[in-house]
Design an enzyme around this catalytic site. Structure first.
Site, mmCIF file in Angstrom:
data_model
loop_
_atom_site.group_PDB
_atom_site.id
_atom_site.type_symbol
_atom_site.label_atom_id
_atom_site.label_comp_id
_atom_site.label_asym_id
_atom_site.label_seq_id
_atom_site.Cartn_x
_atom_site.Cartn_y
_atom_site.Cartn_z
ATOM 1 C CB THR A 41 41.588 -60.491 62.930
ATOM 2 O OG1 THR A 41 42.398 -61.209 62.135
ATOM 3 C CG2 THR A 41 42.146 -59.600 63.980
ATOM 4 C CG ASP A 95 46.344 -57.960 58.610
ATOM 5 O OD1 ASP A 95 46.316 -59.015 59.214
ATOM 6 O OD2 ASP A 95 45.135 -57.566 58.261
ATOM 7 C CB THR A 152 38.991 -59.415 59.678
ATOM 8 O OG1 THR A 152 39.372 -60.961 59.724
ATOM 9 C CG2 THR A 152 37.616 -59.014 59.173
ATOM 10 N N GLY A 153 40.981 -60.596 57.282
ATOM 11 C CA GLY A 153 40.947 -61.194 56.201
ATOM 12 C C GLY A 153 42.241 -61.641 55.718
ATOM 13 C CG ASN A 154 45.414 -63.268 52.212
ATOM 14 O OD1 ASN A 154 46.451 -62.775 52.675
ATOM 15 N ND2 ASN A 154 45.202 -63.715 51.075
ATOM 16 N NE ARG A 197 50.678 -64.350 57.821
ATOM 17 C CZ ARG A 197 49.313 -63.916 58.094
ATOM 18 N NH1 ARG A 197 49.229 -64.122 59.462
ATOM 19 N NH2 ARG A 197 48.899 -63.609 57.412
HETATM 20 N N1 ASP Z 1 44.098 -60.556 59.035
HETATM 21 C C1 ASP Z 1 44.513 -62.052 59.736
HETATM 22 C C2 ASP Z 1 45.906 -62.422 59.164
HETATM 23 O O1 ASP Z 1 46.052 -62.546 58.149
HETATM 24 C C3 ASP Z 1 43.729 -63.024 59.640
HETATM 25 C C4 ASP Z 1 42.134 -62.730 59.499
HETATM 26 O O2 ASP Z 1 41.799 -61.738 59.992
HETATM 27 O O3 ASP Z 1 41.377 -63.401 58.718
HETATM 28 O O4 ASP Z 1 46.671 -62.935 60.178
#
Ligand code: ASP
Length: 333
Positions: free
Chosen positions: A197, A228, A248-250, A225
């Protein structure tokens, strides 16, 4: 208030008026008396951070508003032709369509606009800004978000490109592909491939704080879907008295903890940005999750810091630009 609802009136919406009034007040007579950037700072996640900051910094350097700098920085990444995880193309869902999540939060009015699962429209963060400035709503999703964006003057266009088409074809053809149907076992979950992100935070020379983010989300996500990123306090959060944080992340795991809200509240209580970021991730660890994710936080005084989990193979970090110069920070695992 029905500002420009029928496309024929120039009436200013309640949010537009309040936001504009606050902006003008905060900025003084913009473009004339305020032409310096002392105290201004812009921070953007990941490897596209330096380019994004370069796009946003001239606005801050010229005495402009943090909200304009954040939008310019994120637009820069959203429109990069080869960026896989932000904007068009890149990382599609499980039926091969790229959809976007974005949000923008403006500190002076504590006001948010966001869009989720936006289809067929580029510059999702600018659509989010329109939600904030032209409606009474905070979050708008799916095909209705597309219709809203078109009404606001955005062009409807395919978000598929050669890279996203190829990625989807390869994934579809793979007999060992993973998808999002089976809940991850607690404790081993959260290691999902393919996501990033762009998150940008800025403080302008007038002391206004702004944060925004944009992503095309997790690769091969189920249609519909929303991650976050467009959720206030999950993907991003700011408080004009304290500072801002981005995640950022999951997102499927991280949004359960509102980590950016948590980080800003910890800074309010005196934690440094790095301590606040680490403490929010520890809260997620404590519930048994193992995940890839990072938090970056920025104090209103310009102090910054971050923390991460996972990403053993990747250098997660962010870029900072201020009057004194530009720098990059890599967050140690
Ligand atoms: N947080 C983002 C999502 O789950 C993706 C990411 O930042 O890696 O959509």
């Amino acid at each position: 208030m029905a500002a420009r609802r029928d496309g024929s009136t120039r009436e200013i919406s309640r949010r537009g008026f309040l936001g504009g009034a606050a902006s003008a007040l905060a900025a003084g007579s913009l473009g004339s008396s305020v032409l310096e950037s002392r105290g201004a700072v812009i921070v953007t996640t990941w490897e596209f951070g330096p380019g994004a900051n370069e796009a946003g910094w001239p606005i801050l350097a010229g005495g402009g508003l943090a909200i304009d700098a954040v939008e310019a920085a994120i637009n820069y990444v959203e429109l990069l032709p080869d960026e896989f995880y932000v904007g068009f193309g890149g990382s599609p869902n499980s039926i091969g369509e790229t959809t976007l999540d974005a949000m923008m939060m403006w500190g002076p009015t504590h006001d948010v606009g966001a869009d989720g699962c936006l289809k067929r429209v580029k510059r999702a963060v600018s659509v989010a800004r329109k939600v904030r400035e032209e409606t009474q709503h905070t979050l708008i999703v799916g095909d209705d978000a597309t219709r809203f964006a078109v009404r606001m003057g955005f062009v409807e266009t395919s978000l598929t490109n050669a890279a996203s088409q190829q990625a989807w074809e390869e994934w579809s053809a793979s007999s060992e592909r993973s998808d999002a149907w089976d809940p991850e076992p607690r404790g081993s979950g959260g290691k999902v491939e393919g996501h990033d992100t762009v998150g940008t935070m800025a403080v302008d020379a007038h002391g206004n704080v702004c944060v925004g983010c944009s992503t095309n989300g997790r690769s091969f996500k189920l249609p519909g879907r929303v991650g976050d990123s467009p959720i206030t306090g999950a993907g991003a959060y700011c408080d004009n008295e304290v500072g801002a944080a981005i995640a950022t992340g999951n997102g499927d795991v991280m949004m359960r903890f509102l980590p950016t809200y948590h980080a800003v509240e910890l800074m309010r209580e005196g934690a440094s940005p790095g301590e606040a970021a680490e403490a929010t991730l520890r809260r997620i660890d404590a519930k048994g999750y193992r995940f890839d994710g990072g938090i970056v936080a920025l104090g209103k005084n310009g102090e910054h810091g971050g923390a991460k989990r996972g990403w053993e193979e990747e250098a997660f970090g962010y870029a900072v630009q201020r009057t004194e110069g530009a720098s990059r920070v890599t967050i140690a695992g």
